[in-house]
Design an enzyme around this catalytic site. Sequence first.
Site, short mmCIF file in Angstrom:
data_model
loop_
_atom_site.label_atom_id
_atom_site.label_comp_id
_atom_site.label_asym_id
_atom_site.label_seq_id
_atom_site.Cartn_x
_atom_site.Cartn_y
_atom_site.Cartn_z
N HIS A 136 -8.92 -4.36 -6.06
CA HIS A 136 -7.76 -4.70 -6.88
C HIS A 136 -8.26 -5.52 -8.07
O HIS A 136 -9.27 -6.20 -8.00
CB HIS A 136 -6.79 -5.52 -6.04
CG HIS A 136 -5.45 -5.75 -6.63
ND1 HIS A 136 -5.23 -6.72 -7.59
CD2 HIS A 136 -4.25 -5.18 -6.40
CE1 HIS A 136 -3.96 -6.73 -7.91
NE2 HIS A 136 -3.33 -5.80 -7.21
N ASP A 213 -10.81 -10.24 0.67
CA ASP A 213 -9.43 -10.06 0.20
C ASP A 213 -8.68 -9.37 1.33
O ASP A 213 -8.84 -8.18 1.56
CB ASP A 213 -9.44 -9.22 -1.08
CG ASP A 213 -8.05 -8.79 -1.53
OD1 ASP A 213 -7.07 -9.03 -0.80
OD2 ASP A 213 -7.95 -8.18 -2.61
N GLN A 216 -3.95 -6.67 2.08
CA GLN A 216 -3.39 -5.50 2.76
C GLN A 216 -3.68 -5.49 4.25
O GLN A 216 -3.00 -4.78 5.01
CB GLN A 216 -3.96 -4.22 2.13
CG GLN A 216 -3.53 -3.96 0.71
CD GLN A 216 -2.03 -3.71 0.59
OE1 GLN A 216 -1.40 -3.18 1.51
NE2 GLN A 216 -1.46 -4.10 -0.53
N LYS A 239 3.13 -9.76 1.72
CA LYS A 239 2.72 -8.50 2.32
C LYS A 239 2.69 -8.59 3.85
O LYS A 239 2.27 -7.66 4.53
CB LYS A 239 1.35 -8.08 1.79
CG LYS A 239 1.34 -7.82 0.28
CD LYS A 239 -0.06 -7.44 -0.19
CE LYS A 239 -0.15 -7.40 -1.71
NZ LYS A 239 0.59 -6.30 -2.32
N CYS A 377 -3.10 -1.29 -9.86
CA CYS A 377 -4.01 -2.39 -10.22
C CYS A 377 -5.43 -2.11 -9.73
O CYS A 377 -6.16 -3.03 -9.33
CB CYS A 377 -3.51 -3.72 -9.68
SG CYS A 377 -1.99 -4.29 -10.44
#
Length: 419
Positions: A136, A213, A216, A239, A377
Amino acid sequence: MLVGTLNNRKEALNTLNIDNIRAEFPILDQDINGKKLVYFDNAATTQKPQVVIDAISNYYTGYNSNIHRGVHHLAEKATSAFELSRKTIKEFINAESTEEIIFTYGTTDGINLVAQTYGRSFLKAGDEIIISTMEHHSNIVPWQMLCEEKGCVLKVIPINDEGDILFDEYKKLLSEKTKIVSVVYASNALGTVNPIAEIIEEAHKVGAVTLVDAAQAMSHIDIDVQALDIDFLCFSAHKLYGPTGMGALYGKKELLNKMPPWRGGGEMIKEVTFEKTTYNELPYKFEAGTPNIADVIGITAAIDYVNKLGKKNIADYENELLEYATERFEAISGLKIIGRAKVKVSVLSFVIDGIHPQDIGVLLDQQGIAIRTGHHCTQPLMQRLDLVGTSRASFAVYNTKGEIDRMVEGIEKAKRFLL
């Protein structure tokens, strides 16, 4: 191969009552353009159950107050609820201490914090930072900014056409010059689940610090930061069935202690004179100013909700939806699924011959079906795949096979209109 086994997925279907779950999300009970809402934009943000909405509302209506320094009842109640969220997150990811949990505005904020504190303090010209092709923008731009400032070199792990990283190529990029390896756990654009344990193990062999990261991944995958030996991890509450504008950075205590503060102001100080300021202890050293108290409190309700359902049950059910949608999509002429990684979360990106992704999104919206279109993104990833963008359906625990059937019908209707 998807996350979970077939037997586990069948067990999840028997465990979760999807009708009851849907009733806990008030936003789903509405019509869009005269059609019952189908919400397939969960990779952008999940919807919020009533318990999360109530937790935020109860703070504002019952004990709205600033935290930590007040001695009155409301301040003490708000402080207790605020710090409970830190403990809840610590247990959710199995951090060693609450001192290792820093509240942020989300994943992007957390990555920037690490880049602007650890990166600026400990990297120098010629040092190398490794990311992957599927990152991202939030895990690209902060490192580019650091490279421009410090003269560091940004290197990128390539991927194959299916969306898996080329692990042997990753190992070739590693050297004694590698100082940071920052990768996404699960891709928002492809659904790919990266082999994080192996990536971290190889990075540590050359002495590099790792950042994950997990934006998700948090709602799909059990994450144990100690077992994985993660140095830094960032995620966003929105999320994870939680509120927007709130997230957390996990960092190993020894690393956080070495890092200077990023923002200056109240709470991150111990003592201030005009001659010198003494900074606060962890975790408050990185939490300047009045925080997003209500939404920090809301994340406790969100995590409790996920724990109640069982993250494994959620992931197994979502994988059942992904398998079903994949099978249905493969039968649509002219449609190509983008992202065929060996292990995926419940993200299904696709393109249709002769149709711009945005046109599909607009026509599905007219039928009450919300998906995401564009580059998500991840513009460098789209360039690697030679695409302007994709249409993306992403599934959550409140979605159903019947909704997938509606989307397939909607795509066929859109095709007839556009082609």
